[in-house]
Design an enzyme around this catalytic site. Structure first.
Site, PDB file in Angstrom:
ATOM      1  N   ASP A  95      -6.759  -1.388  -4.852  1.00 36.45           N
ATOM      2  CA  ASP A  95      -7.906  -0.866  -4.113  1.00 36.45           C
ATOM      3  C   ASP A  95      -8.766   0.197  -4.818  1.00 36.45           C
ATOM      4  OD1 ASP A  95      -6.969  -2.307  -1.889  1.00 36.45           O
ATOM      5  OD2 ASP A  95      -5.754  -0.670  -1.203  1.00 36.45           O
TER       6      ASP A  95
ATOM      7  N   ASP B 151       0.958  -0.934   0.011  1.00 38.41           N
ATOM      8  CA  ASP B 151       0.028  -0.128   0.035  1.00 38.41           C
ATOM      9  C   ASP B 151       0.870   1.211   0.011  1.00 38.41           C
ATOM     10  OD1 ASP B 151      -2.698  -1.365   0.216  1.00 38.41           O
ATOM     11  OD2 ASP B 151      -2.202  -1.594   2.381  1.00 38.41           O
TER      12      ASP B 151
END
Length: 176
Positions: A143, A125
């Site tokens: 995402d 991330d």
């Protein structure tokens, strides 16, 4: 204009692959160029690049699971769900274009994160946004694909229900 089954399948798989590619290319760049927890402010504090390896799912849920449960819940179950979604998307032809695009985005994003879990043992991330009323936790392009796909499906569902509502014809005699 009717599209052939082969063209439809190629278009869907291309869209899925495009989402996977964008995700994996961005993560590869981040892995090579950003140190863990390094903060790069792109737009002051509103848009920040960093790098965190998430061994769980969203919000690190599941990172405390035993190795066997982690494989079951974060790898095997998502593989089954993604295969089911892909099968439905490729076989069922009466979805709206918006729903097809939304499902392709969700599948592509899901595969991108799943690939990371299987190959690297964690999901990379690297993005944080803070726009005042909208503030995110750390996320990645997969995402974004999943969220975009979800919004498209919700919009498609809402619009089709509204369309049905506004196009239904009711005669005065049916109201009695």
């Amino acid at each position: 204009m009717k599209v052939s089954k082969k063209t439809r399948i190629i278009a869907i798989l291309s869209l899925v692959f495009l989402n996977i590619s964008c995700d994996q290319i961005s993560k590869s760049i981040v892995r090579k160029t950003i140190e863990p927890y390094e903060r790069i402010e792109v737009l002051k504090n509103n848009f920040v690049l960093t790098k965190v390896e998430n061994t769980g799912a969203a919000y690190s849920l599941g990172s405390d699971l035993t190795p066997v449960l982690k494989i079951l819940v974060l790898q095997i179950l998502p593989i089954l769900v993604l295969l089911l979604l892909l099968r439905l998307l490729l076989i069922k032809v009466n979805y709206s274009k918006t729903t097809i695009i939304g499902l392709a985005f969700i599948i592509g994003g899901g595969i991108g994160n799943l690939f990371d879990r299987i190959v690297y043992g964690s999901v990379t991330d690297f993005l944080i946004m803070d726009l005042g009323i909208i503030k995110t936790e750390i996320f990645n392009i997969a995402d974004v694909s999943i969220m975009t796909g979800s919004v498209l499906i919700i919009l498609s569902t809402f619009l089709s229900k509204n369309e049905t509502f506004f196009t239904q014809k009711t005669s005065i005699h049916e109201l009695d």
